[in-house]
Design a protein around this motif. Structure first.
Motif, PDB file in Angstrom:
ATOM      1  N   LEU A  48     -20.025 -16.195  -7.521  1.00 17.73           N
ATOM      2  CA  LEU A  48     -21.422 -16.383  -7.929  1.00 17.73           C
ATOM      3  C   LEU A  48     -22.387 -16.418  -6.751  1.00 17.73           C
ATOM      4  CD1 LEU A  48     -20.939 -19.061 -10.733  1.00 17.73           C
ATOM      5  CD2 LEU A  48     -21.174 -16.586 -10.966  1.00 17.73           C
ATOM      6  N   LYS A  49     -21.874 -16.379  -5.531  1.00 24.53           N
ATOM      7  CA  LYS A  49     -22.753 -16.369  -4.368  1.00 24.53           C
ATOM      8  C   LYS A  49     -23.473 -15.031  -4.237  1.00 24.53           C
ATOM      9  CE  LYS A  49     -21.134 -19.669  -0.921  1.00 24.53           C
ATOM     10  NZ  LYS A  49     -22.496 -20.074  -0.617  1.00 24.53           N
ATOM     11  N   GLU A  50     -24.624 -15.056  -3.527  1.00 20.12           N
ATOM     12  CA  GLU A  50     -25.364 -13.818  -3.312  1.00 20.12           C
ATOM     13  C   GLU A  50     -24.573 -12.903  -2.389  1.00 20.12           C
ATOM     14  OE1 GLU A  50     -29.754 -12.319  -1.756  1.00 20.12           O
ATOM     15  OE2 GLU A  50     -29.165 -14.411  -1.581  1.00 20.12           O
ATOM     16  N   ASP A  51     -24.476 -11.645  -2.767  1.00 19.51           N
ATOM     17  CA  ASP A  51     -23.720 -10.664  -1.988  1.00 19.51           C
ATOM     18  C   ASP A  51     -24.691  -9.944  -1.062  1.00 19.51           C
ATOM     19  OD1 ASP A  51     -21.815  -9.051  -0.990  1.00 19.51           O
ATOM     20  OD2 ASP A  51     -21.499  -7.854  -2.789  1.00 19.51           O
ATOM     21  N   LEU A  52     -24.574 -10.205   0.229  1.00 19.05           N
ATOM     22  CA  LEU A  52     -25.472  -9.617   1.221  1.00 19.05           C
ATOM     23  C   LEU A  52     -24.788  -8.455   1.930  1.00 19.05           C
ATOM     24  CD1 LEU A  52     -26.845 -12.902   2.808  1.00 19.05           C
ATOM     25  CD2 LEU A  52     -27.897 -11.528   1.021  1.00 19.05           C
ATOM     26  N   VAL A  53     -25.563  -7.458   2.280  1.00 21.22           N
ATOM     27  CA  VAL A  53     -25.093  -6.324   3.073  1.00 21.22           C
ATOM     28  C   VAL A  53     -25.987  -6.216   4.295  1.00 21.22           C
ATOM     29  CG1 VAL A  53     -24.657  -3.841   3.143  1.00 21.22           C
ATOM     30  CG2 VAL A  53     -24.226  -5.121   1.048  1.00 21.22           C
ATOM     31  N   VAL A  54     -25.391  -6.254   5.476  1.00 28.44           N
ATOM     32  CA  VAL A  54     -26.154  -6.218   6.713  1.00 28.44           C
ATOM     33  C   VAL A  54     -26.840  -4.860   6.850  1.00 28.44           C
ATOM     34  CG1 VAL A  54     -26.013  -6.545   9.207  1.00 28.44           C
ATOM     35  CG2 VAL A  54     -24.466  -7.781   7.703  1.00 28.44           C
ATOM     36  N   LYS A  55     -28.111  -4.887   7.290  1.00 26.81           N
ATOM     37  CA  LYS A  55     -28.860  -3.634   7.400  1.00 26.81           C
ATOM     38  C   LYS A  55     -28.266  -2.691   8.438  1.00 26.81           C
ATOM     39  CE  LYS A  55     -33.391  -5.200   5.816  1.00 26.81           C
ATOM     40  NZ  LYS A  55     -34.830  -5.361   6.172  1.00 26.81           N
ATOM     41  N   GLY A  56     -27.812  -3.232   9.557  1.00 29.68           N
ATOM     42  CA  GLY A  56     -27.289  -2.378  10.617  1.00 29.68           C
ATOM     43  C   GLY A  56     -25.840  -1.981  10.441  1.00 29.68           C
ATOM     44  N   ALA A  57     -25.237  -2.290   9.303  1.00 30.87           N
ATOM     45  CA  ALA A  57     -23.816  -2.002   9.097  1.00 30.87           C
ATOM     46  C   ALA A  57     -23.606  -0.576   8.614  1.00 30.87           C
ATOM     47  CB  ALA A  57     -23.226  -2.977   8.078  1.00 30.87           C
ATOM     48  N   ASP A  58     -22.405  -0.069   8.873  1.00 30.43           N
ATOM     49  CA  ASP A  58     -21.967   1.187   8.273  1.00 30.43           C
ATOM     50  C   ASP A  58     -21.488   0.840   6.867  1.00 30.43           C
ATOM     51  OD1 ASP A  58     -20.442   3.399   7.398  1.00 30.43           O
ATOM     52  OD2 ASP A  58     -20.124   4.020   9.470  1.00 30.43           O
ATOM     53  N   LYS A  59     -22.347   1.077   5.872  1.00 30.14           N
ATOM     54  CA  LYS A  59     -22.157   0.484   4.551  1.00 30.14           C
ATOM     55  C   LYS A  59     -20.853   0.921   3.885  1.00 30.14           C
ATOM     56  CE  LYS A  59     -26.990  -0.476   3.529  1.00 30.14           C
ATOM     57  NZ  LYS A  59     -27.397  -0.329   4.919  1.00 30.14           N
ATOM     58  N   ALA A  60     -20.468   2.175   4.021  1.00 29.94           N
ATOM     59  CA  ALA A  60     -19.236   2.641   3.363  1.00 29.94           C
ATOM     60  C   ALA A  60     -18.020   1.924   3.934  1.00 29.94           C
ATOM     61  CB  ALA A  60     -19.107   4.149   3.531  1.00 29.94           C
TER      62      ALA A  60
END
Length: 449
Positions: free
Chosen positions: A84-96
């Motif tokens: 249930l926690k917020e799922d964050l994705v770092v902006k500078g990450a290689d998302k795939a």
């Protein structure tokens, strides 16, 4: 009992158990796969609560006691919280790669459990009217399959550190790759001694060859090396360098949250269960009952009872993991690398050569006295020569240590002296009283004139 005194064994001594596999219908294979998955997840839930309880007892704390009776549902509550926690994705990450890394870390941990035997292959049990062994499958190179899947799982940690686009996760990923290289070599060498002794790489045949004595007794050095290497492979304390929170914030998983972080946590505990099951299979007799029970109970190794014995052995090894975490501090990185390259690998190589020599001599029909003479005598000469060289080596005379000068301004702030320390003399400038008096006298004469 050492391998020198072991009975003669040949590659044909273990029963040919591979013929019992590959005959199950598709629904039974699916059922076994679901059982392996459910067993690992349930064991992880139990291990998390057990770890927090045991460490709390060791440190005189209460531990989890709110969720469920005696806090037994704490790990389930943790899983719901992470979901249930917020799922964050770092902006500078290689998302795939960032999203794929937790999956790469978790899936191989489950795959390695497919070749772990829960019972003898020849003494099959009935599941819905179908006779089948208590094992999903077996391979002629089952242990190489385990090593391969364990190596792939490390890539998840390395890719997580690289793809996060942050310094501390990258350092954790680099540490993980160095840790994998260092300790997989020692682990493979400990496996090789088992290959030589059992004459097979099949897990079911290795368990069958541990009759009447377990390999932990016959190959004690290999067992100790594997136990140390399995702690290093799973990144557990005191070898948890890739996620050292005192140095790297959180290590490779610093930038992860919610279910992606939960998958890394799940992979760590599943790997603990897997390496414990491998240790039980290779060195602790696998599904065989312990020695006192097997002597007076003939049915201890038949039916469903073997599953109980291997589960108990896995739980004891999980307690060993928890015990280490609650008692030992984390090693420095240089100590960790020195242990792997300068201790475990050389010891494993020497032990492997000795075991191979013993097996070759025994297979050629040499008796025990000659084996001891041919193997033990050269080893004793080498150890004695090393001891003599070490005693005769001249150590350079160490100069007397100079007493450190006390610095009252260490770090830029005034520091009071400790007992036994003295403040250095304070430099004083020349007295200015005579010059000042002469100047005043000259001023008085000028005013009088």
């Amino acid at each position: 009992m050492s391998p020198l005194a072991a009975p003669l064994a040949t590659p044909l001594a273990a029963a040919d158990t591979l013929g019992f596999f590959g005959r199950d219908p598709w629904w039974l294979v699916l059922l076994k796969a679901v059982f392996c998955f459910a067993f690992l997840v349930l064991t992880v839930l139990i291990a998390i609560v057990w770890e927090r309880k045991v460490v709390a007892w060791m440190q005189l704390r209460i531990g989890p006691n709110r969720h469920g009776p005696w806090g037994l549902l704490q790990s389930l509550a943790d899983g719901v919280k992470l979901a249930l926690k917020e799922d964050l994705v770092v902006k500078g990450a290689d998302k795939a790669v960032y999203v794929l890394a937790p999956v790469v870390a978790a899936i191989p941990a489950f795959m390695a459990f497919a070749v772990i035997p829960f019972g003898p292959a020849d003494n099959q049990v009935s599941i819905f009217g179908t006779r089948t062994p208590l094992q999903l499958t077996d391979l002629p190179i089952a242990l190489l399959y385990i090593l391969a899947t364990a190596s792939v799982g490390i890539y998840g940690i390395v890719l997580a550190g690289w793809s996060s686009g942050s310094t501390y996760p990258l350092l954790g990923g680099i540490r993980s790759s160095a840790q994998m290289i260092s300790y997989e070599i020692a682990m493979g060498l400990s496996f090789a001694a088992v290959f030589i002794y059992s004459g097979s790489m099949s897990t079911s045949e290795i368990v069958s060859s541990q009759q009447p004595t377990w390999f932990a007794v016959l190959l004690p050095v290999s067992f100790i090396v594997y136990v140390i290497a399995m702690v290093g492979e799973t990144n557990r304390a005191p070898f948890d360098l890739p996620e050292a929170e005192g140095e790297l914030v959180g290590g490779f998983n610093t930038e992860y949250s919610s279910l992606k972080f939960a998958m890394f946590m799940l992979a760590e505990y599943v790997n603990m269960v897997t390496v414990s099951a491998v240790a039980s299979t290779l060195f602790l007799g696998g599904w065989r009952a312990p020695w006192p029970i097997s002597t007076f109970w003939a049915g201890a190794n038949h039916g469903w009872w073997p599953m109980l014995w291997i589960v108990l052995k896995i739980q004891l090894l999980l307690f060993f993991f928890i015990w280490l975490r609650g008692t030992l501090p984390r090693l420095r990185y240089d100590q960790f690398m020195k242990l792997g390259w300068k201790v475990l690998i050389p010891v494993s190589l020497v032990w492997l050569v000795m075991v191979a020599t013993v097996r070759a001599l025994r297979n050629e029909g040499y008796d025990f006295a000659k084996v001891v003479l041919y193997v033990g005598a050269p080893l004793a000469v080498v150890l004695l020569a090393a001891l003599v060289v070490d005693l005769l080596r001249k150590k350079p005379a160490e100069p007397p240590a100079a007493e450190p000068v006390f610095d009252p301004m260490a770090g830029g702030y005034p520091v009071p002296p400790l007992p036994g320390q003295e403040l250095p003399p304070v430099p004083r400038r020349r007295r200015r009283a005579p010059q000042l008096q002469d100047a005043l006298n000259g001023a008085d004469h000028s005013e009088g004139s």
